[in-house]
Design a protein around this motif. Structure first.
Motif, PDB file in Angstrom:
ATOM      1  N   PRO A  15       0.769  -1.115   0.057  1.00 53.13           N
ATOM      2  CA  PRO A  15       0.177  -0.084  -0.160  1.00 53.13           C
ATOM      3  C   PRO A  15       0.967   1.245  -0.080  1.00 53.13           C
ATOM      4  O   PRO A  15       1.874   1.452   0.354  1.00 53.13           O
ATOM      5  CB  PRO A  15      -0.808  -0.172   1.330  1.00 53.13           C
ATOM      6  CG  PRO A  15       0.082  -0.817   2.404  1.00 53.13           C
ATOM      7  CD  PRO A  15       0.842  -1.999   1.345  1.00 53.13           C
ATOM      8  N   THR A  18      -2.758   3.873   4.118  1.00 56.14           N
ATOM      9  CA  THR A  18      -3.877   3.157   4.824  1.00 56.14           C
ATOM     10  C   THR A  18      -4.532   3.831   5.531  1.00 56.14           C
ATOM     11  O   THR A  18      -4.344   4.885   6.213  1.00 56.14           O
ATOM     12  CB  THR A  18      -3.031   2.039   5.782  1.00 56.14           C
ATOM     13  OG1 THR A  18      -2.161   1.176   4.955  1.00 56.14           O
ATOM     14  CG2 THR A  18      -4.109   1.118   6.448  1.00 56.14           C
ATOM     15  N   VAL A  47      -5.337   0.930   0.914  1.00 61.35           N
ATOM     16  CA  VAL A  47      -5.709   0.102   1.826  1.00 61.35           C
ATOM     17  C   VAL A  47      -6.667   0.540   2.896  1.00 61.35           C
ATOM     18  O   VAL A  47      -6.431   1.329   3.494  1.00 61.35           O
ATOM     19  CB  VAL A  47      -4.524  -0.894   2.413  1.00 61.35           C
ATOM     20  CG1 VAL A  47      -4.998  -1.787   3.548  1.00 61.35           C
ATOM     21  CG2 VAL A  47      -3.567  -1.737   1.370  1.00 61.35           C
ATOM     22  N   LYS A  49      -8.755  -0.482   6.250  1.00 58.97           N
ATOM     23  CA  LYS A  49      -9.046  -1.471   7.420  1.00 58.97           C
ATOM     24  C   LYS A  49     -10.488  -1.150   7.905  1.00 58.97           C
ATOM     25  O   LYS A  49     -10.723   0.110   8.069  1.00 58.97           O
ATOM     26  CB  LYS A  49      -7.992  -1.243   8.313  1.00 58.97           C
ATOM     27  CG  LYS A  49      -6.696  -1.621   8.001  1.00 58.97           C
ATOM     28  CD  LYS A  49      -6.342  -2.984   8.157  1.00 58.97           C
ATOM     29  CE  LYS A  49      -4.643  -3.041   7.598  1.00 58.97           C
ATOM     30  NZ  LYS A  49      -4.457  -4.479   7.658  1.00 58.97           N
ATOM     31  N   THR A  86     -10.101  -5.898   5.134  1.00 65.12           N
ATOM     32  CA  THR A  86      -8.975  -5.136   4.545  1.00 65.12           C
ATOM     33  C   THR A  86      -9.274  -5.063   2.976  1.00 65.12           C
ATOM     34  O   THR A  86      -9.352  -5.836   2.251  1.00 65.12           O
ATOM     35  CB  THR A  86      -7.730  -5.761   4.884  1.00 65.12           C
ATOM     36  OG1 THR A  86      -7.273  -5.931   6.208  1.00 65.12           O
ATOM     37  CG2 THR A  86      -6.427  -5.126   3.932  1.00 65.12           C
ATOM     38  N   THR A  87      -9.459  -3.669   2.420  1.00 69.13           N
ATOM     39  CA  THR A  87      -9.804  -3.651   1.259  1.00 69.13           C
ATOM     40  C   THR A  87      -8.754  -2.887   0.493  1.00 69.13           C
ATOM     41  O   THR A  87      -8.093  -2.081   1.017  1.00 69.13           O
ATOM     42  CB  THR A  87     -11.088  -2.703   1.157  1.00 69.13           C
ATOM     43  OG1 THR A  87     -12.118  -3.230   1.722  1.00 69.13           O
ATOM     44  CG2 THR A  87     -11.503  -2.413  -0.370  1.00 69.13           C
ATOM     45  N   TYR A  88      -8.429  -3.205  -0.830  1.00 69.51           N
ATOM     46  CA  TYR A  88      -7.261  -2.697  -1.512  1.00 69.51           C
ATOM     47  C   TYR A  88      -7.812  -2.383  -2.899  1.00 69.51           C
ATOM     48  O   TYR A  88      -8.568  -2.792  -3.378  1.00 69.51           O
ATOM     49  CB  TYR A  88      -6.396  -4.010  -2.076  1.00 69.51           C
ATOM     50  CG  TYR A  88      -5.794  -4.683  -0.916  1.00 69.51           C
ATOM     51  CD1 TYR A  88      -4.485  -4.380  -0.408  1.00 69.51           C
ATOM     52  CD2 TYR A  88      -6.438  -5.681  -0.299  1.00 69.51           C
ATOM     53  CE1 TYR A  88      -3.875  -5.105   0.514  1.00 69.51           C
ATOM     54  CE2 TYR A  88      -5.795  -6.519   0.746  1.00 69.51           C
ATOM     55  CZ  TYR A  88      -4.646  -6.272   1.197  1.00 69.51           C
ATOM     56  OH  TYR A  88      -3.933  -6.760   2.262  1.00 69.51           O
TER      57      TYR A  88
END
Length: 94
Positions: A15, A18, A47, A49, A86-88
């Motif tokens: 990332p 974040t 990223v 959270k 957790t998204t990317y």
């Protein structure tokens, strides 16, 4: 409206930023994410959270409605038996 789907993994992606939205609702979390998306350059990876179970629907929907690419969403059990997501997202500007 059809429900957005998400790839299951984004592991191995480094990332550039974040955003920690754990403990926040999706609505306030999305505002923080949108500010981060505006600040990052083309090709950067954000990223996110989150502990909000709507993350698996809201972040794919955000990617569908913007030029950004959803790379994946991971989920795991966190502390106190709550799930953490957790998204990317890869940044693309129009």
């Amino acid at each position: 409206m059809t429900e957005a789907t998400a790839p299951d993994a984004g592991a191995g992606v480094e990332p550039d930023m974040t955003v920690d939205n754990r403990g926040r609702g999706c609505a306030s979390g999305i505002a923080r994410v949108q500010r981060a998306l505006e600040d990052l350059p083309e090709g950067a990876v954000l990223v996110v959270k989150s502990t909000d179970r709507r993350a698996k629907q809201e972040y794919p929907r955000l990617a569908e409605q913007t030029p950004h690419e959803l790379l994946g969403i991971e989920s795991e059990r966190g502390r106190l038996l709550r799930k953490e997501y957790t998204t990317y997202l890869e940044i693309h500007h129009e």
